[in-house]
Design an enzyme around this catalytic site. Structure first.
Site, PDB file in Angstrom:
ATOM      1  N   ASP A  86      25.780  41.205  -0.728  1.00 50.55           N
ATOM      2  CA  ASP A  86      27.046  40.670  -1.216  1.00 50.55           C
ATOM      3  C   ASP A  86      27.993  41.841  -1.438  1.00 50.55           C
ATOM      4  O   ASP A  86      27.562  42.928  -1.839  1.00 50.55           O
ATOM      5  CB  ASP A  86      26.838  39.889  -2.516  1.00 50.55           C
ATOM      6  CG  ASP A  86      27.980  38.927  -2.793  1.00 50.55           C
ATOM      7  OD1 ASP A  86      27.792  37.713  -2.619  1.00 50.55           O
ATOM      8  OD2 ASP A  86      29.076  39.394  -3.179  1.00 50.55           O
ATOM      9  N   CYS A  91      31.344  20.538  -1.376  1.00 49.48           N
ATOM     10  CA  CYS A  91      30.919  20.088  -0.039  1.00 49.48           C
ATOM     11  C   CYS A  91      31.664  18.860   0.469  1.00 49.48           C
ATOM     12  O   CYS A  91      32.340  18.921   1.497  1.00 49.48           O
ATOM     13  CB  CYS A  91      29.416  19.820  -0.048  1.00 49.48           C
ATOM     14  SG  CYS A  91      28.413  21.312  -0.229  1.00 49.48           S
TER      15      CYS A  91
END
Length: 471
Positions: free
Chosen positions: A30, A277
């Site tokens: 990350d 989502c």
């Protein structure tokens, strides 16, 4: 196997931790150094039940490492997962800038042996070939030094709040690629999960593995979420009709859910869907259809119905209290669903915006959300307990069906309120319990003809007692 996961959001971190838990050597990458330092200390940057324990155990076993060094990740992994965010743009299409940046970075650092590059991010249909071209652009004049790579689409179907369980106990695993070699490596990667070695119920048959082409795998993800979102919007629309004709949506949902062609899942009426989502995936599919000359009218109606449903609790508050200006409304829950700290596209944020616009004061209590750093909570007073929330409120609105809300002591809450009114935005609470406690209960698509009858009887009983005491 050696695995690199780029991106440590819900999908990336859960995927990496669970693959490490089943014995693979996983390096999670990350670009947020502060976040990486936190994970290196064994702390999960997101609230997800069970995840931190899985992380810590995998780290102790030496199978899970965190870093900001993409080059190290590319060198480490035989399989490279791209698991970065693809948020929705104002147009409805997916923002794929982060996927592009990672793919380009992989290409720039690619060298040595054969690699499988996996799209775990939810990406527009056709992105597999697009990622391949970007990686090749990054490789440029070093192609003679590269043993080769293939791209696989491996969409995720995780539910926030049960993501670890869903990873270990999936309904299916979807693999999209035209490379037998890549498919073989992915099947080896998931073999312990397919065999249910780590499943909650090991007696179940092996997990189905769907092997298909790239475009079909990408479409499976969008189609699944669009169908579930449509099912929720459908039951909410039926609930709104039930409100008008006096039918009970809970009974209707039970009755139609017994049909094996329909089933009971995703038939809970309420204030609509949110999260990271459903909103972006349905919008992205509508946008893709438009790009190819087709207007997805059913999906557009699904989105409209969901947006309208969010404001239903505001309408019910206006019906119960008439003028909301100067009133104080308390929200039970803020996150878009329980067992997560995720506020992305949470219905509560829209409700807050409209209540503030109408001149109401808004208070809120959520078991996980304890600070108001989110811009949508700037004008909300967060309280540490449900009792503190109820004090001085004119109505409570249940926005998130946190399990602990079913066990609140409503007998203690009602006397602290100006008006003992509860709008149950999830049809989650027991109407009789609320009415006995002195509340006027209002649900979604549930008859209100009996609402308040018990409370009225209780009030009559109290009045009679007062008369007798006075006598």
């Amino acid at each position: 196997m050696r695995v690199c996961v780029v991106g440590t959001g819900y999908v990336g971190l859960v995927t990496g931790a669970c693959l490490a838990a089943i014995g693979h050597h996983v390096l999670c990458i990350d670009n947020n150094a502060e976040k990486v330092a936190r994970m290196q200390a064994g702390q999960s940057p997101i609230y997800e039940p069970g995840l931190e324990i899985v992380m810590q155990r995998a780290m102790q076993a030496g199978n899970l490492v965190f870093s900001t060094d993409l080059a190290m990740g590319v060198a480490h992994g035989e399989i490279l997962f791209i698991a970065v965010g693809t948020p929705a743009l104002p147009t409805g299409e997916s923002d794929t800038r982060f996927v592009e940046a990672v793919a380009r970075g992989i290409g720039e650092h690619l060298n040595g042996g054969y690699k499988v590059i996996v799209n775990k991010s939810t990406v527009p249909i056709g992105s597999g070939d697009w990622v391949r071209r970007i990686v090749l652009d990054g490789v440029a004049d070093r192609q003679s030094d590269i043993a080769g790579f293939d791209v696989v689409s491996n969409p995720e179907f995780l539910r926030e709040g049960s993501a670890v369980y869903d990873t270990m106990n999936p309904d299916r695993i979807v693999l999209g690629s035209d490379s037998p070699r890549a498919i073989q490596m992915m099947q080896a990667l998931y073999a312990p999960i397919v065999a249910r070695t780590y499943a909650a119920d090991k007696s179940l048959p092996p997990v189905p593995v769907v092997v298909t082409d790239l475009a079909s795998a990408e479409m499976i993800k969008y189609a699944a979420n669009a169908f579930l979102a449509t099912k929720i919007s459908f039951i909410n629309e039926v609930a709104n009709i039930c409100d008008r004709v006096g039918a009970d949506i809970t009974q209707v949902a039970h009755g139609i859910g017994l049909d094996s062609r329909i089933g009971h899942k995703f038939l809970q009426a309420g204030i609509g869907w949110g999260g990271s989502c459903f909103p972006k995936d349905v919008s992205a599919l509508v946008h893709t259809a438009h790009d190819y000359g087709y207007e997805a009218q059913l999906l557009q109606a699904t989105i409209r119905t969901n947006q309208q449903q969010r404001l239903l609790v505001v309408e019910k508050l206006q019906q119960a209290l008439k003028i909301l200006k100067g009133k104080t409304i308390g929200l039970l829950g803020l996150t878009f669903k329980p067992n997560t700290d995720d506020l992305r596209d949470a219905p509560a944020l829209d409700v807050i915006e409209h209540l503030v616009r109408l001149g109401a004061s808004v208070k809120a209590f959520d078991p996980i959300v304890a600070d108001s750093n989110h811009p949508g909570l700037a004008k909300v007073t967060l309280t540490p307990t449900a009792e503190a929330l109820a004090k001085g409120c004119d109505a409570l609105v249940l926005m998130t069906d946190w399990p602990e809300f079913q066990h609140l002591n409503f007998d203690r809450l009602a006397p602290q309120m100006n008006h003992a009114i509860v709008i149950d935005g999830r049809n989650f609470l027991d109407p009789q319990t609320l009415e006995i406690a002195g509340f006027h209960y209002i649900g979604i698509g549930r008859p209100t003809s009996v609402n308040g009858v018990v409370a009225q009887l209780m009030q009559l009983s109290k009045s009679a007692t007062l008369v007798e005491s006075a006598a």
